[in-house]
Design a protein around this motif. Structure first.
Motif, short mmCIF file in Angstrom:
data_model
loop_
_atom_site.label_atom_id
_atom_site.label_comp_id
_atom_site.label_asym_id
_atom_site.label_seq_id
_atom_site.Cartn_x
_atom_site.Cartn_y
_atom_site.Cartn_z
N ASN A 124 1.13 -1.20 0.01
CA ASN A 124 0.17 0.15 -0.01
C ASN A 124 1.09 0.89 0.03
O ASN A 124 0.50 2.27 0.43
N ASP A 151 -0.80 7.46 -1.97
CA ASP A 151 -2.25 8.55 -1.51
C ASP A 151 -1.96 10.24 -2.10
O ASP A 151 -2.83 10.55 -2.43
N ARG A 157 0.66 9.44 -7.29
CA ARG A 157 -0.82 9.34 -8.64
C ARG A 157 -0.47 8.14 -9.44
O ARG A 157 -1.20 8.41 -10.55
N GLN A 160 -1.09 5.20 -9.05
CA GLN A 160 -2.29 4.96 -9.09
C GLN A 160 -2.76 4.36 -9.74
O GLN A 160 -3.81 3.99 -10.93
N ALA A 165 -7.03 2.61 -10.56
CA ALA A 165 -7.40 4.00 -10.09
C ALA A 165 -8.66 5.33 -10.98
O ALA A 165 -7.66 5.60 -11.55
N LYS A 166 -9.74 5.03 -10.21
CA LYS A 166 -10.72 6.12 -10.77
C LYS A 166 -11.20 6.83 -10.53
O LYS A 166 -10.30 7.51 -9.53
N TYR A 170 -7.17 10.86 -12.36
CA TYR A 170 -6.43 9.28 -12.91
C TYR A 170 -6.79 9.39 -14.85
O TYR A 170 -5.74 8.90 -15.88
#
Length: 240
Positions: A124, A151, A157, A160, A165-166, A170
């Motif tokens: 993570n 995050d 970014r 992700q 990632a939505k 993104y």
């Protein structure tokens, strides 16, 4: 359905000659993760793939987690941990991937006079695999092997974005392959990051340039994007 006592685990079916059974079983847990997984497996899935009892798996996972080889998510599933990525970094250094990445980062630093890094996902978080620091006296300095948030920050970014990632940000990153952010991770720190791909058009990491906000220049966007493309080409990537 419970596993029958007569059924051997995957590790026990193919033990290392002269090896240690517990080590075979622990390592077999690490080998069941696949590219098509979402990064994490449940205890049930691990038991199914290794053919080991859940109680045995939990004991092995405790040791693997202690050494950073696996990571337990908030929902109780397990994924490969930062220890695996650190070993991957050592492997790359020994087998010359660093010899490909570092010159690209050095060229970017020479051109911009700012700090350049190469990041990958680690559980993570994100891991700084390679780093070339700015020669300027005022700069944000991280080290190879440092674990950073997944995050926040331009590098995070990009990582992700290219792992599903939505959101509008993104979508834009996936479209342009690069992002410029100021103050996203901490005040007065700016970052520019771009995606790196391999010969199979698979996303493999992010090139990131960081600097004090006061030194952020519009030209950095194209320079980082060009560096990421140069590195992708060295990994065998082609737009054709």
């Amino acid at each position: 359905m419970p596993r029958k006592a007569s059924t051997l685990s995957v590790a026990d079916e193919n033990p290392a000659s002269g090896g240690v059974a517990a080590v075979d079983r622990a390592l077999s847990l690490l080998t069941v993760f696949r590219k098509n997984d979402d990064g994490y497996l449940s205890l049930v899935e691990l038991a199914d793939r290794t053919r080991m009892y859940k109680s045995t798996i939990l004991r092995l996972l405790a040791s693997l987690e202690h050494y950073g080889m696996v990571h337990k998510s908030d929902d109780g599933r397990y994924g490969l941990g930062e220890g695996v990525v650190r070993l991957y970094g050592v492997y790359n250094s020994a087998f010359s991937q660093a010899d490909v990445i570092i010159p690209v980062l050095r060229a970017l630093v020479e051109k911009t006079q700012e700090s350049a890094s190469y990041h990958v996902i680690s559980g993570n978080s994100r891991l700084c695999l390679h780093r070339v620091n700015s020669p300027l006296p005022i700069s944000y300095r991280t080290r190879e092997g440092d674990v950073l948030p997944l995050d926040k920050g331009s590098g995070a970014r990009v990582l992700q974005a290219f792992t599903g990632a939505k959101g509008k940000l993104y979508d834009q990153i996936r479209k342009e392959g690069v992002v410029v952010l100021d103050g996203d991770r901490m005040p007065d720190l700016a970052g520019v990051s771009a995606a790196v791909f391999n010969a199979h058009h698979e996303f493999v990491g992010a090139v990131t340039l960081t600097m004090p906000s006061s030194r952020l220049k519009p030209s950095f966007r194209d320079e980082v994007l060009q560096a990421a493309m140069a590195l992708s080409k060295k990994f065998g990537y082609s737009k054709d």
